[in-house]
Design a protein around this motif. Structure first.
Motif, PDB file in Angstrom:
ATOM      1  N   MET A 294       0.839  -1.190   0.000  1.00 20.47           N
ATOM      2  CA  MET A 294       0.000   0.000   0.000  1.00 20.47           C
ATOM      3  C   MET A 294       0.877   1.243   0.000  1.00 20.47           C
ATOM      4  SD  MET A 294      -2.227  -1.639   3.030  1.00 20.47           S
ATOM      5  CE  MET A 294      -0.723  -2.490   3.447  1.00 20.47           C
ATOM      6  N   ASP A 295       0.295   2.358  -0.428  1.00 20.71           N
ATOM      7  CA  ASP A 295       1.038   3.613  -0.330  1.00 20.71           C
ATOM      8  C   ASP A 295       0.935   4.149   1.091  1.00 20.71           C
ATOM      9  OD1 ASP A 295      -1.432   4.780  -0.016  1.00 20.71           O
ATOM     10  OD2 ASP A 295      -1.493   5.713  -1.993  1.00 20.71           O
ATOM     11  N   ASP A 297      -0.874   6.239   2.436  1.00 24.27           N
ATOM     12  CA  ASP A 297      -2.233   6.503   2.914  1.00 24.27           C
ATOM     13  C   ASP A 297      -3.045   5.233   3.117  1.00 24.27           C
ATOM     14  OD1 ASP A 297      -1.834   9.288   2.865  1.00 24.27           O
ATOM     15  OD2 ASP A 297      -2.170   9.311   0.698  1.00 24.27           O
ATOM     16  N   THR A 299      -3.675   3.034   0.653  1.00 25.17           N
ATOM     17  CA  THR A 299      -4.348   2.640  -0.590  1.00 25.17           C
ATOM     18  C   THR A 299      -3.632   1.443  -1.199  1.00 25.17           C
ATOM     19  OG1 THR A 299      -5.030   4.911  -1.001  1.00 25.17           O
ATOM     20  CG2 THR A 299      -5.071   3.398  -2.873  1.00 25.17           C
ATOM     21  N   GLU A 301      -1.935  -0.968  -3.677  1.00 24.42           N
ATOM     22  CA  GLU A 301      -1.244  -0.819  -4.953  1.00 24.42           C
ATOM     23  C   GLU A 301      -1.005  -2.160  -5.641  1.00 24.42           C
ATOM     24  OE1 GLU A 301       2.342   1.286  -4.043  1.00 24.42           O
ATOM     25  OE2 GLU A 301       1.367   3.244  -4.130  1.00 24.42           O
ATOM     26  N   LYS A 319     -11.337  -4.228  -5.057  1.00 27.63           N
ATOM     27  CA  LYS A 319     -11.570  -2.782  -4.927  1.00 27.63           C
ATOM     28  C   LYS A 319     -13.021  -2.428  -5.266  1.00 27.63           C
ATOM     29  CE  LYS A 319      -6.850  -1.114  -5.741  1.00 27.63           C
ATOM     30  NZ  LYS A 319      -5.983  -0.318  -6.627  1.00 27.63           N
ATOM     31  N   GLY A 323     -13.578  -1.699  -1.583  1.00 25.40           N
ATOM     32  CA  GLY A 323     -12.965  -0.376  -1.512  1.00 25.40           C
ATOM     33  C   GLY A 323     -11.487  -0.424  -1.857  1.00 25.40           C
ATOM     34  N   ASN A 324     -10.827   0.749  -1.830  1.00 23.33           N
ATOM     35  CA  ASN A 324      -9.449   0.868  -2.297  1.00 23.33           C
ATOM     36  C   ASN A 324      -8.408   0.800  -1.184  1.00 23.33           C
ATOM     37  OD1 ASN A 324     -10.215   1.225  -5.022  1.00 23.33           O
ATOM     38  ND2 ASN A 324     -10.625   3.398  -4.648  1.00 23.33           N
ATOM     39  N   THR A 325      -8.819   0.923   0.089  1.00 24.05           N
ATOM     40  CA  THR A 325      -7.844   1.029   1.176  1.00 24.05           C
ATOM     41  C   THR A 325      -7.907  -0.184   2.094  1.00 24.05           C
ATOM     42  OG1 THR A 325      -9.311   2.140   2.740  1.00 24.05           O
ATOM     43  CG2 THR A 325      -8.151   3.529   1.145  1.00 24.05           C
ATOM     44  N   GLU A 328     -10.797  -0.401   4.493  1.00 26.35           N
ATOM     45  CA  GLU A 328     -12.093  -0.860   3.989  1.00 26.35           C
ATOM     46  C   GLU A 328     -12.135  -2.374   3.809  1.00 26.35           C
ATOM     47  OE1 GLU A 328     -13.695   2.584   1.094  1.00 26.35           O
ATOM     48  OE2 GLU A 328     -11.629   1.965   0.677  1.00 26.35           O
TER      49      GLU A 328
END
Length: 655
Positions: A294-295, A297, A299, A301, A319, A323-325, A328
């Motif tokens: 993840m980055d 934040d 999120t 990757e 996703k 969700g993207n994170t 989530e």
């Protein structure tokens, strides 16, 4: 031995032992000990134990105290491998006691760690924690990180069994700070290696950039020198107009160079990020563990193929679905706090989550969250490596269920064992000025007290069966039954005859077993008969290993017991009956070894018989009920936070 050719090594050690029989006893004991190690590695535990006991006898004879402690520890570890925890604990405690006396802190760390592990395997978590705490103390004292790490791992299992989340987290922080790879060593090593390579590559790029800058500076210096010559020539010929023109050109050149450097720096940064992701992807895709990148934040990757296989879903599908994170998609309700703490502490964090695949399959994951920072201390990436621990969690649940079943059975056994003990009201009816201090170590006990009344004779005893807990309780039932038969069925009232018949009945019972049973009991038994003048009392007594203490004419006296148990022994001697004329106000004390052998006090040592005798003399002037309460208070204060080591039984009778 070092090449692991144990069979060949045994032949050599046998030859060495033959030559050393009449030689140096220390070298002989070392050769025998190595031979025992070979049999241990070959899985021949019986031969290994036999030789170890021979080594113990040799080292005892020659007073090799340190080596004797090593032998006790080796014997305890061997019994542990044989799943004989009581024997393992017995010898490990002897090893610890010896090593503690001579100040061998390293072997104290080994013995207490082994004791903690054996108690942990038996589900005795308080006892395990007691010895693991001691092992931690010694590992700190000898400054051994490997011992401390092993201690913390076992402590973690104790707190997991207790479901103590706070202490689990505290230990996890300690373990990770000592060795970040303790739970997922290979994956964590890969992540750390990637981080090191990433930092190294950045330093190499920075070095190359510095070299390029120096070369460019050198060229600029050369150009500047040439320019100065040109300016000098034109200043002579052209004057101030040309100088103004050159200043404009120089300013433009500086601006262009600044813009070029900014573009190159941005491109280099993007290239570093691309290279880093490529490296992580190559390594992470090869592991069977689930990997998520993840980055800063949170999120998502990238995920590896193991993630997609386990969850039966691709990253894009995930996703769209959740969700993207990580906040989530994670099934851990505390994921936000975990990520925040991981970033704040700048170290890896381990946690567990119950997950379900897309098709509803249940599985447990142990996750290691690792933050990646650049050389300036700024967060770059978050990496999670998941390990499937479903089998482990299922096994833990099964163990908990089995432990509950065993505990329920033991509690029921307690009710059965209590049925063999005489009711307290029955004791007070015939011995009104008396007390019974009875404190089982476990739910059921090997110690028990006995009482029968035949005409005008009161027969009372304190007995200590072999072992404690469930094995001791089973032996106590056999021994108690034999005592009752000796008095009621065979009509015996003489203490020596009672013990002789009881031994005969106990041996008959155990001889029915297909395997040899050497269990039995130690006992102190007396018969009390009041004389017709009501002022004097005839007391007859006999003992097997346990003595009689009595308080007469303001002095404490002792009668030693026959040195053999109720059971099979090398010499089957008759038990001697002793007769004592006593008067009103005199006291009799029957007891087992549990009180005197209890560890405690400021230095964690045994209470000892000498202190017990002083204590009983002091309490002999009190009423029995108060004496009972004060003895119990002294015992608990002495024991303190340490675990009770054995069953306790003391009977006090004021005539």
């Amino acid at each position: 031995l070092q090449t692991k050719k144990y069979t060949e090594a045994i032949d050599f050690f046998k030859t060495a032992v033959t030559y050393l029989k009449n030689g140096n006893p220390k070298t002989l004991s070392s050769s025998l000990n190595n031979m025992a190690n070979c049999y241990l590695y070959l899985g021949d535990y019986k031969r290994s134990i036999g030789i170890r006991k021979e080594v113990i006898a040799l080292r005892k004879k020659n007073n090799f105290i340190s080596g004797l402690g090593d032998s006790y520890n080796d014997l305890g570890e061997t019994y542990g491998k044989m799943n004989r925890p009581d024997s393992a604990i017995f010898y490990l405690e002897k090893a610890y006691s010896l090593k503690k006396e001579i100040g061998d802190d390293e072997m104290c760390a080994v013995s207490t760690l082994n004791l903690g592990m054996v108690h942990l395997l038996q589900g005795r978590h308080d006892k395990a924690l007691e010895f693991l705490t001691l092992a931690n103390h010694y590992s700190l004292k000898i400054k051994s990180l490997p011992y401390r790490l092993e201690v913390w791992k076992n402590m973690l299992q104790v707190y997991k069994a207790r479901n103590d989340k706070e202490k689990q987290l505290d230990l996890l922080y300690k373990i990770i700070s000592l060795n970040d790879s303790v739970y997922n060593e290979e994956n964590q090593r890969q992540v750390n290696q990637l981080h090191i390579e990433f930092q190294t590559e950045k330093k190499e790029l920075a070095y190359k950039a510095l070299q390029a800058k120096n070369l460019q500076q050198k060229k600029l210096t050369q150009a500047e020198n040439a320019r100065k010559k040109t300016i000098l020539w034109f200043s002579v010929a052209g004057g101030s107009l040309l100088l103004l023109f050159l200043l404009i050109v120089l300013n433009r050149f500086k601006l262009t160079r600044l813009q070029k450097n900014q573009i190159e720096q941005k491109n280099r940064h993007l290239e570093e990020m691309r290279t880093e992701l490529e490296r992580l992807s190559i390594v992470a895709s090869e592991t069977e563990n689930v990997v998520l990148i993840m980055d800063q934040d949170g999120t998502l990757e990238w995920v590896n193929t193991s993630f997609e296989k386990l969850n039966a879903i691709t990253l894009d599908e995930l996703k769209k679905l959740k969700g993207n994170t990580i906040f989530e998609i994670s099934n851990n309700p505390n994921i936000k706090q975990i990520v925040e703490e991981c970033i704040r502490e700048k170290k890896s964090y381990q946690y567990e989550s119950l997950n379900y695949t897309r098709n509803g399959k249940r599985y447990w994951e142990s996750s290691t969250l690792t933050p990646i920072f650049n050389e300036d201390g700024n967060l770059r990436k978050l990496i999670i490596i998941d390990t499937d621990v479903t089998q482990q969690k299922d096994a833990e649940e099964l163990v908990r269920e089995k432990q509950k079943e065993i505990l329920d059975s033991i509690n029921y056994a307690k009710r059965l064992q209590e049925a063999i003990l005489p009711p307290i009201d029955f004791i007070y009816t015939h011995l009104p000025e008396s007390f019974v201090l009875y404190k089982p170590k476990d739910i059921v006990a090997g110690d028990f007290y006995f009482m029968e009344v035949v005409d005008d004779v009161v027969i009372v005893a304190a007995a200590d069966s072999t072992g404690h807990g469930v094995p001791g309780a089973m032996v106590s039932v056999v021994c108690s039954n034999a005592l009752h038969r000796s008095v009621n069925e065979f009509g015996l009232t003489d203490p020596g005859n009672i013990l002789g018949k009881t031994r005969e009945l106990v041996i008959q019972t155990f001889e029915k077993s297909t395997s040899e049973v050497k269990d039995g009991m130690d006992i102190s038994l007396c018969a009390i008969k009041k004389n017709s003048d009501n002022n004097s009392v005839n007391v007859s007594w006999a003992g097997a290993n346990n003595p009689l203490w009595y308080f007469k004419n303001n002095q404490m006296h002792e009668i030693t017991a026959t040195k053999q148990p109720i059971g099979k022994s090398y010499e089957m001697l008759p038990f001697t009956t002793h007769h004592i004329e006593m008067t009103k106000g005199d006291c009799i004390y029957l007891f087992t070894d549990g009180f005197a052998d209890q560890f405690g006090g400021e230095k964690g040592k045994k209470f000892k018989y000498s202190n017990l005798q002083k204590l009983l003399i002091e309490k002999s002037v009190l009423q029995p009920a108060r004496a009972h309460a004060e003895l119990d208070t002294v015992f608990e204060a002495w024991k303190g936070p340490l675990e009770q080591v054995d069953d306790v039984c003391i009977i006090g009778i004021k005539l």
